[in-house]
Design a protein around this motif. Structure first.
Motif, PDB file in Angstrom:
ATOM      1  N   MET A  90       0.852  -1.186   0.000  1.00 47.80           N
ATOM      2  CA  MET A  90       0.000   0.000   0.000  1.00 47.80           C
ATOM      3  C   MET A  90       0.889   1.238   0.000  1.00 47.80           C
ATOM      4  O   MET A  90       1.876   1.290   0.707  1.00 47.80           O
ATOM      5  N   ALA A  91       0.513   2.220  -0.736  1.00 46.00           N
ATOM      6  CA  ALA A  91       1.313   3.427  -0.947  1.00 46.00           C
ATOM      7  C   ALA A  91       1.147   4.450   0.184  1.00 46.00           C
ATOM      8  O   ALA A  91       0.162   4.449   0.907  1.00 46.00           O
ATOM      9  N   TRP A  92       2.134   5.333   0.280  1.00 42.93           N
ATOM     10  CA  TRP A  92       2.103   6.479   1.183  1.00 42.93           C
ATOM     11  C   TRP A  92       1.717   7.716   0.383  1.00 42.93           C
ATOM     12  O   TRP A  92       2.172   7.891  -0.748  1.00 42.93           O
ATOM     13  N   VAL A  93       0.912   8.585   0.965  1.00 43.65           N
ATOM     14  CA  VAL A  93       0.545   9.846   0.333  1.00 43.65           C
ATOM     15  C   VAL A  93       1.604  10.886   0.692  1.00 43.65           C
ATOM     16  O   VAL A  93       1.981  11.031   1.849  1.00 43.65           O
ATOM     17  N   VAL A  94       2.077  11.592  -0.320  1.00 43.93           N
ATOM     18  CA  VAL A  94       3.098  12.630  -0.139  1.00 43.93           C
ATOM     19  C   VAL A  94       2.388  13.971   0.001  1.00 43.93           C
ATOM     20  O   VAL A  94       1.656  14.394  -0.898  1.00 43.93           O
ATOM     21  N   ASP A  95       2.610  14.639   1.124  1.00 41.53           N
ATOM     22  CA  ASP A  95       1.990  15.940   1.368  1.00 41.53           C
ATOM     23  C   ASP A  95       2.650  17.013   0.495  1.00 41.53           C
ATOM     24  O   ASP A  95       3.808  16.899   0.091  1.00 41.53           O
ATOM     25  N   THR A  96       1.914  18.060   0.258  1.00 37.27           N
ATOM     26  CA  THR A  96       2.362  19.179  -0.568  1.00 37.27           C
ATOM     27  C   THR A  96       3.707  19.742  -0.114  1.00 37.27           C
ATOM     28  O   THR A  96       4.572  20.042  -0.940  1.00 37.27           O
ATOM     29  N   CYS A  97       3.898  19.867   1.190  1.00 33.10           N
ATOM     30  CA  CYS A  97       5.131  20.485   1.693  1.00 33.10           C
ATOM     31  C   CYS A  97       6.373  19.732   1.240  1.00 33.10           C
ATOM     32  O   CYS A  97       7.390  20.351   0.887  1.00 33.10           O
ATOM     33  N   LEU A  98       6.317  18.401   1.193  1.00 30.96           N
ATOM     34  CA  LEU A  98       7.476  17.629   0.748  1.00 30.96           C
ATOM     35  C   LEU A  98       7.729  17.817  -0.743  1.00 30.96           C
ATOM     36  O   LEU A  98       8.880  17.921  -1.178  1.00 30.96           O
ATOM     37  N   LEU A  99       6.652  17.876  -1.522  1.00 25.78           N
ATOM     38  CA  LEU A  99       6.797  18.120  -2.959  1.00 25.78           C
ATOM     39  C   LEU A  99       7.444  19.480  -3.203  1.00 25.78           C
ATOM     40  O   LEU A  99       8.339  19.607  -4.040  1.00 25.78           O
ATOM     41  N   LEU A 100       6.994  20.487  -2.454  1.00 25.68           N
ATOM     42  CA  LEU A 100       7.565  21.824  -2.610  1.00 25.68           C
ATOM     43  C   LEU A 100       9.031  21.853  -2.184  1.00 25.68           C
ATOM     44  O   LEU A 100       9.857  22.495  -2.837  1.00 25.68           O
TER      45      LEU A 100
ATOM     46  N   SER B  32      -2.911  18.334  -3.701  1.00 23.80           N
ATOM     47  CA  SER B  32      -1.497  18.719  -3.677  1.00 23.80           C
ATOM     48  C   SER B  32      -1.010  19.128  -5.056  1.00 23.80           C
ATOM     49  O   SER B  32      -0.195  20.045  -5.189  1.00 23.80           O
ATOM     50  N   VAL B  33      -1.518  18.466  -6.081  1.00 26.60           N
ATOM     51  CA  VAL B  33      -1.147  18.845  -7.448  1.00 26.60           C
ATOM     52  C   VAL B  33      -1.586  20.288  -7.717  1.00 26.60           C
ATOM     53  O   VAL B  33      -0.840  21.083  -8.292  1.00 26.60           O
ATOM     54  N   VAL B  34      -2.772  20.625  -7.265  1.00 23.45           N
ATOM     55  CA  VAL B  34      -3.265  21.998  -7.412  1.00 23.45           C
ATOM     56  C   VAL B  34      -2.384  22.964  -6.620  1.00 23.45           C
ATOM     57  O   VAL B  34      -2.003  24.028  -7.116  1.00 23.45           O
TER      58      VAL B  34
ATOM     59  N   ILE C 284      -8.875  24.150   4.144  1.00 28.88           N
ATOM     60  CA  ILE C 284      -9.623  22.992   3.642  1.00 28.88           C
ATOM     61  C   ILE C 284      -8.695  22.013   2.929  1.00 28.88           C
ATOM     62  O   ILE C 284      -8.931  20.801   2.956  1.00 28.88           O
ATOM     63  N   ALA C 285      -7.612  22.498   2.332  1.00 31.24           N
ATOM     64  CA  ALA C 285      -6.688  21.599   1.627  1.00 31.24           C
ATOM     65  C   ALA C 285      -6.157  20.518   2.560  1.00 31.24           C
ATOM     66  O   ALA C 285      -6.047  19.352   2.165  1.00 31.24           O
ATOM     67  N   ASP C 286      -5.844  20.868   3.804  1.00 31.00           N
ATOM     68  CA  ASP C 286      -5.329  19.863   4.744  1.00 31.00           C
ATOM     69  C   ASP C 286      -6.391  18.818   5.067  1.00 31.00           C
ATOM     70  O   ASP C 286      -6.086  17.633   5.222  1.00 31.00           O
ATOM     71  N   VAL C 287      -7.639  19.232   5.158  1.00 33.56           N
ATOM     72  CA  VAL C 287      -8.729  18.292   5.404  1.00 33.56           C
ATOM     73  C   VAL C 287      -8.849  17.329   4.223  1.00 33.56           C
ATOM     74  O   VAL C 287      -8.978  16.117   4.405  1.00 33.56           O
ATOM     75  N   LEU C 288      -8.774  17.855   3.018  1.00 36.23           N
ATOM     76  CA  LEU C 288      -8.903  17.007   1.831  1.00 36.23           C
ATOM     77  C   LEU C 288      -7.715  16.060   1.681  1.00 36.23           C
ATOM     78  O   LEU C 288      -7.894  14.880   1.357  1.00 36.23           O
ATOM     79  N   ILE C 289      -6.503  16.554   1.917  1.00 36.59           N
ATOM     80  CA  ILE C 289      -5.314  15.701   1.811  1.00 36.59           C
ATOM     81  C   ILE C 289      -5.344  14.619   2.887  1.00 36.59           C
ATOM     82  O   ILE C 289      -5.042  13.449   2.615  1.00 36.59           O
ATOM     83  N   GLY C 290      -5.712  14.977   4.108  1.00 35.47           N
ATOM     84  CA  GLY C 290      -5.810  13.985   5.173  1.00 35.47           C
ATOM     85  C   GLY C 290      -6.855  12.922   4.870  1.00 35.47           C
ATOM     86  O   GLY C 290      -6.626  11.727   5.104  1.00 35.47           O
TER      87      GLY C 290
END
Length: 136
Positions: A1-11, A42-44, A101-107
């Motif tokens: 099962m994969a891990w979700v990468v948060d926006t902060c790490l991508l940035l 996160s892509v957005v 709201i982005a954190d709610v959606l990513i979580g």
């Protein structure tokens, strides 16, 4: 099962952040064998770093071996629905700080996967106490 990468790490990786790049890149490398995915939100959020060019974002994610697109599902909506309601109730009772709201959606998206890779765990722990979180 994969891990979700948060926006902060991508940035951190995209802008070669002097403070966070090394730790973020190392965590992504470590978890690559388990698989990585990115939430559409996160892509957005990373769009401005790539001048709004989806093809460049897609190429960036491919270089990191992070599949895109990963669809948003009904299960994600249910998790976000519950988390947002809980957030609003707690906010009205002045029990929680303001969260985008982005954190709610990513979580909510991450709940469907193995967990979340982020350097901002406190942004997610109160609304998603069962969500496994790893920070660099």
């Amino acid at each position: 099962m994969a891990w979700v990468v948060d926006t902060c790490l991508l940035l951190d990786v995209a802008v070669d952040d002097p403070q966070f790049f090394s730790a973020s890149a190392r965590l992504l490398d470590e978890k690559q064998t388990n698989g990585l995915v990115v939430c559409p939100v996160s892509v957005v959020e990373i769009s401005p770093v790539f001048a709004g060019q989806m093809a460049v974002v897609t190429e960036f994610l491919e270089r990191l071996n992070i599949p895109w697109p990963e669809p948003w599902t009904h299960t994600d909506t249910q998790a976000a629905f519950t988390a947002w309601n809980n957030y609003v109730v707690a906010k009205r009772q002045r029990q929680i700080a303001k969260r985008p709201i982005a954190d709610v959606l990513i979580g909510a998206f991450a709940m469907r996967f193995q967990g979340l890779l982020t350097r901002n765990p406190s942004d997610f722990r109160q609304l998603f106490p069962a969500l496994p979180i790893i920070e660099p």
